[in-house]
Motif scaffolding. Structure first.
Motif, short mmCIF file in Angstrom:
data_model
loop_
_atom_site.label_atom_id
_atom_site.label_comp_id
_atom_site.label_asym_id
_atom_site.label_seq_id
_atom_site.Cartn_x
_atom_site.Cartn_y
_atom_site.Cartn_z
N ASP A 1 0.88 -1.11 -0.10
CA ASP A 1 0.10 -0.11 -0.03
C ASP A 1 0.89 1.33 -0.04
OD1 ASP A 1 0.94 -0.27 2.42
OD2 ASP A 1 -0.95 0.04 3.55
N THR A 2 2.23 1.00 -0.25
CA THR A 2 3.14 2.28 -0.14
C THR A 2 3.06 2.94 -1.53
OG1 THR A 2 4.69 1.19 1.31
CG2 THR A 2 5.29 3.09 0.08
N GLU A 3 2.93 4.24 -1.44
CA GLU A 3 2.66 5.12 -2.84
C GLU A 3 3.76 6.23 -2.95
OE1 GLU A 3 -1.23 6.30 -3.70
OE2 GLU A 3 -1.99 4.42 -3.91
N ILE A 4 4.14 6.29 -4.12
CA ILE A 4 5.32 7.65 -4.39
C ILE A 4 4.93 8.21 -5.62
CG2 ILE A 4 6.95 6.49 -2.99
CD1 ILE A 4 8.65 6.19 -5.80
N TYR A 5 5.29 9.47 -5.61
CA TYR A 5 4.79 10.13 -6.97
C TYR A 5 6.20 10.39 -7.70
CZ TYR A 5 2.50 13.19 -10.21
OH TYR A 5 1.88 13.36 -11.48
N ILE A 6 6.14 10.20 -8.89
CA ILE A 6 7.47 10.38 -9.85
C ILE A 6 7.15 11.32 -11.06
CG2 ILE A 6 8.81 9.51 -11.52
CD1 ILE A 6 8.65 6.74 -10.08
#
Length: 319
Positions: A284-289
């Motif tokens: 459920d980890t999210e990052i934005y690129i």
């Protein structure tokens, strides 16, 4: 005896005058026969030609429709996407007897818009030449977090339109947070909050099964901490803008971007007993690129990584 001589003379004259008349009549008769024969032959030939012409005129010319494949969209980001299609000409039937049959196309294109069931009248039309094969275009200046529909088409020599199977895609969302200062992060663990300023960001291929084909590492010479982001992109291309979700590993047998990533924090600083020696993402980890064309930024908006909470961003300068 004097009276008989004139009579014989007259008979001889009469006989001589009759023979030429018979010969002349015979010649005239032969000439008429030949003329009649030629006329009949010409008439038959003309009639046959007219019949063939009428048959060709009555025959319906066939205009074959090409085969069209509308591919799924690629390289989807916040405001752009690549659309492509393939056109193959239909084979002409052998021995159909009609020389005018055609399998050629006059033009081809891609129609797109925000509505389903697209046609040439209710979408934006991008026109290409009439060559068969592959063709593509990149849409720009799209709206973020928006679903678009598109379909390929072709028009044959009879102005008939044929479409492929309609496809759709959704552009990426904008970053949920923004930081003005680059290469500044805070890996927070419980009450411990220490800024981390990576001096360099490197890009390599991890060359480890299940770990993707791109590895971005943010590191510093005065710290043992490393922040690692691994991706699995199409042909090893740089990632596009969007939200990426955590996975435990990748399937290297089918390399394609599906906005998945592996995030790891490495810290082997034993001077701080309560500081863990690294952590990895959950599903459920999210990052934005964010890919601006000249650099790729990795943005962390209170991102949970194991027992850490990571905030800030670091960037890789594209050579």
């Amino acid at each position: 005896m004097k009276k008989i001589t004139p009579l014989l003379f007259i008979l001889l004259i009469t006989a001589c005058s009759v023979e030429p008349a018979i010969d002349e009549l015979s010649i005239e008769t032969d000439t008429d026969t030949e003329n009649n024969s030629d006329t009949d032959t010409d008439n038959d030939s003309d009639n046959n030609s007219d019949a063939d012409a009428d048959a060709d005129a009555d025959a319906e010319i066939i205009y074959y429709l090409p085969f069209i494949t509308t591919n799924t969209a690629q390289n989807i980001s916040i405001n752009q996407a690549k659309l492509s299609a393939h056109i193959e000409l239909a084979p002409l039937s052998v021995g159909d007897g009609i020389a005018g049959n055609s399998n050629q196309i006059e033009r081809k294109g891609i129609v797109w818009g925000v509505n389903e069931n697209l046609s040439l009248d209710n979408g934006f039309n991008i026109i290409f030449n009439s060559d068969p094969g592959d063709y593509s275009t990149t849409l720009e200046n799209l709206n973020p977090a928006t679903t678009y529909y598109f379909n390929a088409y072709a028009i044959n020599a009879n102005d008939e339109v044929v479409f492929g199977i309609e496809q759709s895609f959704t552009t990426a969302t904008e970053a949920p947070c923004e930081y003005e200062v680059d290469n500044y992060l805070r890996p927070i663990y419980k009450d411990y909050d220490q800024p981390y300023r990576p001096e360099r960001v490197s890009l390599t291929n991890p060359n480890i099964y299940g770990q993707g084909n791109l590895e971005f590492v943010a590191s510093s010479s005065n710290s043992i901490v490393k922040i690692i982001v691994r991706l699995n992109e199409i042909d090893g291309n740089l990632p596009l803008s969007g939200t990426y979700k955590g996975v435990y590993d990748f399937n290297n047998l089918s390399i394609q971007s599906s906005n998945e990533m592996r995030l790891t924090i490495e810290d082997y600083n034993g001077l701080i007993d309560f500081y863990p020696q690294g952590a990895s993402n959950n599903t459920d980890t999210e990052i934005y690129i964010q890919n601006t064309g000249d650099k790729i930024s990795f943005i962390f908006c209170d991102t949970a990584v194991g027992d850490y909470v990571l905030t800030g961003k670091f960037s890789y300068q594209i050579p």
